[in-house]
Design a protein around this motif. Structure first.
Motif, PDB file in Angstrom:
ATOM      1  N   GLN A  29       0.818  -1.205   0.000  1.00 54.09           N
ATOM      2  CA  GLN A  29       0.000   0.000   0.000  1.00 54.09           C
ATOM      3  C   GLN A  29       0.859   1.264   0.000  1.00 54.09           C
ATOM      4  OE1 GLN A  29      -3.635  -0.160  -0.051  1.00 54.09           O
ATOM      5  NE2 GLN A  29      -2.803  -2.097  -0.800  1.00 54.09           N
ATOM      6  N   ASN A  30       0.376   2.300  -0.690  1.00 55.88           N
ATOM      7  CA  ASN A  30       1.066   3.586  -0.708  1.00 55.88           C
ATOM      8  C   ASN A  30       1.271   4.114   0.716  1.00 55.88           C
ATOM      9  OD1 ASN A  30       1.588   3.953  -3.423  1.00 55.88           O
ATOM     10  ND2 ASN A  30      -0.357   4.964  -3.823  1.00 55.88           N
ATOM     11  N   ILE A  31       0.276   3.947   1.560  1.00 54.85           N
ATOM     12  CA  ILE A  31       0.379   4.460   2.930  1.00 54.85           C
ATOM     13  C   ILE A  31       1.525   3.775   3.671  1.00 54.85           C
ATOM     14  CG2 ILE A  31      -1.320   2.897   3.982  1.00 54.85           C
ATOM     15  CD1 ILE A  31      -2.308   5.404   5.568  1.00 54.85           C
ATOM     16  N   ASP A  32       1.729   2.487   3.427  1.00 55.70           N
ATOM     17  CA  ASP A  32       2.830   1.774   4.068  1.00 55.70           C
ATOM     18  C   ASP A  32       4.175   2.250   3.536  1.00 55.70           C
ATOM     19  OD1 ASP A  32       1.112   0.239   5.678  1.00 55.70           O
ATOM     20  OD2 ASP A  32       0.822  -1.194   4.053  1.00 55.70           O
ATOM     21  N   LEU A  33       4.255   2.481   2.219  1.00 62.16           N
ATOM     22  CA  LEU A  33       5.488   3.028   1.643  1.00 62.16           C
ATOM     23  C   LEU A  33       5.814   4.385   2.255  1.00 62.16           C
ATOM     24  CD1 LEU A  33       5.023   2.206  -2.150  1.00 62.16           C
ATOM     25  CD2 LEU A  33       6.843   1.347  -0.665  1.00 62.16           C
ATOM     26  N   MET A  34       4.825   5.254   2.338  1.00 60.99           N
ATOM     27  CA  MET A  34       5.051   6.593   2.885  1.00 60.99           C
ATOM     28  C   MET A  34       5.459   6.501   4.353  1.00 60.99           C
ATOM     29  SD  MET A  34       5.252   9.854   2.482  1.00 60.99           S
ATOM     30  CE  MET A  34       4.406  10.367   1.012  1.00 60.99           C
ATOM     31  N   ASN A  35       4.788   5.661   5.103  1.00 56.74           N
ATOM     32  CA  ASN A  35       5.084   5.553   6.524  1.00 56.74           C
ATOM     33  C   ASN A  35       6.479   4.986   6.776  1.00 56.74           C
ATOM     34  OD1 ASN A  35       2.558   6.584   6.991  1.00 56.74           O
ATOM     35  ND2 ASN A  35       1.655   4.660   7.661  1.00 56.74           N
ATOM     36  N   LEU A  36       6.923   4.074   5.936  1.00 54.19           N
ATOM     37  CA  LEU A  36       8.225   3.444   6.146  1.00 54.19           C
ATOM     38  C   LEU A  36       9.374   4.161   5.434  1.00 54.19           C
ATOM     39  CD1 LEU A  36       7.182  -0.297   5.830  1.00 54.19           C
ATOM     40  CD2 LEU A  36       7.901   0.897   7.902  1.00 54.19           C
ATOM     41  N   ALA A  37       9.113   4.649   4.222  1.00 61.65           N
ATOM     42  CA  ALA A  37      10.203   5.178   3.392  1.00 61.65           C
ATOM     43  C   ALA A  37      10.115   6.678   3.131  1.00 61.65           C
ATOM     44  CB  ALA A  37      10.233   4.434   2.057  1.00 61.65           C
ATOM     45  N   PHE A  92       0.765   8.249   8.514  1.00 60.27           N
ATOM     46  CA  PHE A  92       0.855   8.832   7.172  1.00 60.27           C
ATOM     47  C   PHE A  92       0.835  10.357   7.243  1.00 60.27           C
ATOM     48  CE2 PHE A  92      -1.214  10.783   3.546  1.00 60.27           C
ATOM     49  CZ  PHE A  92      -0.409  10.348   2.507  1.00 60.27           C
ATOM     50  N   ASP A  93      -0.075  10.905   8.025  1.00 55.51           N
ATOM     51  CA  ASP A  93      -0.159  12.361   8.139  1.00 55.51           C
ATOM     52  C   ASP A  93       1.185  12.943   8.578  1.00 55.51           C
ATOM     53  OD1 ASP A  93      -2.832  12.221   7.380  1.00 55.51           O
ATOM     54  OD2 ASP A  93      -3.588  12.389   9.435  1.00 55.51           O
ATOM     55  N   LYS A  94       1.829  12.273   9.540  1.00 56.19           N
ATOM     56  CA  LYS A  94       3.141  12.720  10.024  1.00 56.19           C
ATOM     57  C   LYS A  94       4.193  12.571   8.921  1.00 56.19           C
ATOM     58  CE  LYS A  94       6.404  11.823  13.818  1.00 56.19           C
ATOM     59  NZ  LYS A  94       7.630  11.555  13.117  1.00 56.19           N
ATOM     60  N   ALA A  95       4.247  11.411   8.282  1.00 59.27           N
ATOM     61  CA  ALA A  95       5.235  11.178   7.228  1.00 59.27           C
ATOM     62  C   ALA A  95       5.042  12.114   6.049  1.00 59.27           C
ATOM     63  CB  ALA A  95       5.162   9.713   6.757  1.00 59.27           C
ATOM     64  N   PHE A  96       3.789  12.358   5.674  1.00 61.83           N
ATOM     65  CA  PHE A  96       3.497  13.256   4.554  1.00 61.83           C
ATOM     66  C   PHE A  96       3.968  14.668   4.892  1.00 61.83           C
ATOM     67  CE2 PHE A  96       0.904  15.985   1.873  1.00 61.83           C
ATOM     68  CZ  PHE A  96       0.982  15.334   0.644  1.00 61.83           C
ATOM     69  N   LYS A  97       3.673  15.106   6.100  1.00 62.93           N
ATOM     70  CA  LYS A  97       4.097  16.433   6.522  1.00 62.93           C
ATOM     71  C   LYS A  97       5.613  16.554   6.504  1.00 62.93           C
ATOM     72  CE  LYS A  97       3.438  19.801  10.294  1.00 62.93           C
ATOM     73  NZ  LYS A  97       4.695  20.450  10.094  1.00 62.93           N
ATOM     74  N   GLU A  98       6.296  15.545   7.015  1.00 63.12           N
ATOM     75  CA  GLU A  98       7.762  15.584   7.096  1.00 63.12           C
ATOM     76  C   GLU A  98       8.433  15.442   5.737  1.00 63.12           C
ATOM     77  OE1 GLU A  98       8.671  12.412   9.797  1.00 63.12           O
ATOM     78  OE2 GLU A  98       8.169  13.618  11.557  1.00 63.12           O
ATOM     79  N   ASN A  99       7.849  14.670   4.832  1.00 62.84           N
ATOM     80  CA  ASN A  99       8.508  14.331   3.583  1.00 62.84           C
ATOM     81  C   ASN A  99       7.985  15.044   2.345  1.00 62.84           C
ATOM     82  OD1 ASN A  99      10.433  12.077   4.340  1.00 62.84           O
ATOM     83  ND2 ASN A  99       8.530  11.414   5.299  1.00 62.84           N
ATOM     84  N   VAL A 100       6.788  15.585   2.437  1.00 66.88           N
ATOM     85  CA  VAL A 100       6.195  16.208   1.256  1.00 66.88           C
ATOM     86  C   VAL A 100       5.927  17.688   1.493  1.00 66.88           C
ATOM     87  CG1 VAL A 100       4.307  16.143  -0.413  1.00 66.88           C
ATOM     88  CG2 VAL A 100       5.227  14.004   0.508  1.00 66.88           C
ATOM     89  N   THR A 101       5.096  18.009   2.476  1.00 67.61           N
ATOM     90  CA  THR A 101       4.652  19.405   2.626  1.00 67.61           C
ATOM     91  C   THR A 101       5.679  20.306   3.269  1.00 67.61           C
ATOM     92  OG1 THR A 101       3.504  18.903   4.689  1.00 67.61           O
ATOM     93  CG2 THR A 101       2.205  18.796   2.666  1.00 67.61           C
ATOM     94  N   ASP A 102       6.590  19.761   4.071  1.00 67.54           N
ATOM     95  CA  ASP A 102       7.585  20.623   4.743  1.00 67.54           C
ATOM     96  C   ASP A 102       8.870  20.771   3.936  1.00 67.54           C
ATOM     97  OD1 ASP A 102       5.946  21.193   6.815  1.00 67.54           O
ATOM     98  OD2 ASP A 102       6.959  19.958   8.294  1.00 67.54           O
ATOM     99  N   LYS A 103       8.899  20.232   2.742  1.00 70.17           N
ATOM    100  CA  LYS A 103      10.105  20.341   1.910  1.00 70.17           C
ATOM    101  C   LYS A 103      10.202  21.749   1.355  1.00 70.17           C
ATOM    102  CE  LYS A 103      11.712  16.312   2.501  1.00 70.17           C
ATOM    103  NZ  LYS A 103      12.812  16.151   3.369  1.00 70.17           N
ATOM    104  N   GLY A 104      11.379  22.330   1.474  1.00 73.59           N
ATOM    105  CA  GLY A 104      11.601  23.692   1.010  1.00 73.59           C
ATOM    106  C   GLY A 104      12.032  23.694  -0.360  1.00 73.59           C
TER     107      GLY A 104
END
Length: 104
Positions: A29-37, A92-104
């Motif tokens: 699942q995409n959510i598992d990929l995001m959470n782990l990687a 996922f919400d945490k991983a998305f924030k750290e890896n996608v939305t907080d990227k400068g």
């Protein structure tokens, strides 16, 4: 190694990663990929779109997803995506924030 060979090898590795995720392990699942990687299939399709844009090619989000998924994203979701429980969604919400939305 010359630049052309390096580019060809990088492209081959990307194609193999896509094949692995789409054909060999579609149940992951995409959510598992995001959470782990910290990335998922949607990230890969977004990176593809960004690379096209950098080269002056017009490509929308859904176009990039269809190229990556080999079908409309909604079709892939209906066939492969399962419901995520509250714990996975919170991670996922945490991983998305750290890896996608907080990227400068």
């Amino acid at each position: 190694m010359d630049d052309q060979t390096r580019t060809e090898l990088e492209a081959a590795a990307f194609r193999r990663l896509r094949k692995h995720l789409m054909e060999d392990r579609p149940e992951v699942q995409n959510i598992d990929l995001m959470n782990l990687a910290g990335f998922c299939r949607n990230c890969l399709s977004r990176w593809y779109q960004e690379a096209a844009t950098e080269r002056g090619l017009e490509m929308g989000k859904e176009d990039a997803r269809e190229i990556f998924y080999g079908m409309p994203y909604d079709d892939w979701k209906a066939a492969q995506q399962t419901e995520a429980g509250p714990e996975k969604q919170a991670a996922f919400d945490k991983a998305f924030k750290e890896n996608v939305t907080d990227k400068g």
